[in-house]
Write a protein that holds these residues in place. Sequence first.
Motif, short mmCIF file in Angstrom:
data_model
loop_
_atom_site.label_atom_id
_atom_site.label_comp_id
_atom_site.label_asym_id
_atom_site.label_seq_id
_atom_site.Cartn_x
_atom_site.Cartn_y
_atom_site.Cartn_z
N GLY A 31 -7.99 46.99 9.39
CA GLY A 31 -9.01 46.56 8.44
C GLY A 31 -9.17 45.06 8.34
N ARG A 32 -8.38 44.29 9.07
CA ARG A 32 -8.45 42.83 9.03
C ARG A 32 -8.59 42.30 10.46
N PRO A 33 -9.82 42.34 10.99
CA PRO A 33 -10.02 41.98 12.40
C PRO A 33 -9.98 40.49 12.69
N TYR A 34 -10.06 39.64 11.68
CA TYR A 34 -10.08 38.20 11.91
C TYR A 34 -8.70 37.61 11.63
N LYS A 35 -8.24 36.75 12.53
CA LYS A 35 -6.93 36.16 12.32
C LYS A 35 -6.92 34.72 12.79
N PHE A 36 -5.99 33.97 12.23
CA PHE A 36 -5.80 32.57 12.60
C PHE A 36 -4.33 32.23 12.42
N ASP A 37 -3.73 31.60 13.42
CA ASP A 37 -2.33 31.20 13.36
C ASP A 37 -2.27 29.69 13.51
N MET A 38 -1.51 29.04 12.64
CA MET A 38 -1.36 27.59 12.77
C MET A 38 0.10 27.21 12.74
N GLU A 39 0.40 26.10 13.39
CA GLU A 39 1.76 25.56 13.41
C GLU A 39 1.68 24.06 13.16
N VAL A 40 2.51 23.58 12.24
CA VAL A 40 2.55 22.16 11.90
C VAL A 40 3.99 21.68 12.06
N LYS A 65 -9.01 40.53 0.67
CA LYS A 65 -9.71 40.13 1.88
C LYS A 65 -8.85 39.33 2.86
N VAL A 66 -7.83 38.61 2.35
CA VAL A 66 -7.04 37.72 3.20
C VAL A 66 -5.55 37.89 2.91
N THR A 67 -4.75 37.96 3.96
CA THR A 67 -3.30 37.89 3.81
C THR A 67 -2.83 36.64 4.54
N ARG A 68 -1.78 36.04 4.00
CA ARG A 68 -1.24 34.79 4.54
C ARG A 68 0.27 34.90 4.56
N ARG A 69 0.89 34.62 5.72
CA ARG A 69 2.35 34.68 5.85
C ARG A 69 2.86 33.32 6.30
N PHE A 70 3.89 32.83 5.61
CA PHE A 70 4.50 31.55 5.94
C PHE A 70 5.84 31.79 6.60
N LYS A 71 6.17 30.91 7.56
CA LYS A 71 7.46 31.00 8.25
C LYS A 71 7.85 29.59 8.67
N SER A 72 9.09 29.22 8.45
CA SER A 72 9.54 27.92 8.95
C SER A 72 10.67 28.16 9.95
N GLU A 73 10.55 27.47 11.09
CA GLU A 73 11.57 27.53 12.14
C GLU A 73 11.88 26.10 12.53
N GLY A 74 13.04 25.64 12.17
CA GLY A 74 13.38 24.25 12.42
C GLY A 74 12.42 23.36 11.64
N ALA A 75 11.84 22.38 12.29
CA ALA A 75 10.90 21.48 11.64
C ALA A 75 9.46 21.99 11.71
N ALA A 76 9.25 23.19 12.23
CA ALA A 76 7.91 23.75 12.36
C ALA A 76 7.60 24.68 11.19
N LEU A 77 6.40 24.51 10.64
CA LEU A 77 5.88 25.42 9.62
C LEU A 77 4.77 26.22 10.27
N ARG A 78 4.88 27.53 10.21
CA ARG A 78 3.87 28.41 10.81
C ARG A 78 3.23 29.24 9.72
N VAL A 79 1.93 29.40 9.82
CA VAL A 79 1.19 30.20 8.86
C VAL A 79 0.29 31.15 9.64
N ALA A 83 -7.80 38.45 7.95
CA ALA A 83 -8.86 38.61 6.97
C ALA A 83 -9.84 39.70 7.36
N THR A 84 -10.51 40.23 6.35
CA THR A 84 -11.55 41.23 6.57
C THR A 84 -12.89 40.57 6.86
N GLU A 85 -13.08 39.33 6.40
CA GLU A 85 -14.34 38.61 6.60
C GLU A 85 -14.06 37.22 7.14
N LEU A 86 -14.90 36.76 8.03
CA LEU A 86 -14.74 35.44 8.62
C LEU A 86 -14.87 34.33 7.57
#
Length: 112
Positions: A31-40, A65-79, A83-86
């Motif tokens: 039900g959530r065809p849109y996704k975006f992954d970022m790393e900082v 409509k939107v789920t967001r998951r945070f993860k940190s690995e070392g000095a990297a933050l990943r999110v 989402a159901t809608e763009l």
Amino acid sequence: VADRPSRSSRRGPPRPGSQRWPWPAIMASEGRPYKFDMEVQLASEQAAQMVRTSLAVDEELQPEKVTRRFKSEGAALRVAFEATELRALRASVSATYDMLALATKTLAEFAA
């Protein structure tokens, strides 16, 4: 428009699962065809954990409509966003970048 590269020669951003992609592919749910992954990359592992815990407490404005998951690995933050809608995805990513900018400025100010 002769100086524009053809569509087939454009490389574009790395795709999840490709060798250039730094994070394992995350399959969007049915039900959530849109996704975006970022790393900082942040200054340290501690900074990444502090930013993650600071941002994770803010609830998503449209959780249906939107789920967001945070993860940190070392000095990297990943999110990871799904989402159901763009439009909802764009708003969530934009708000997260704004909060990330504020959190990193705050860390820089107190580290000085």
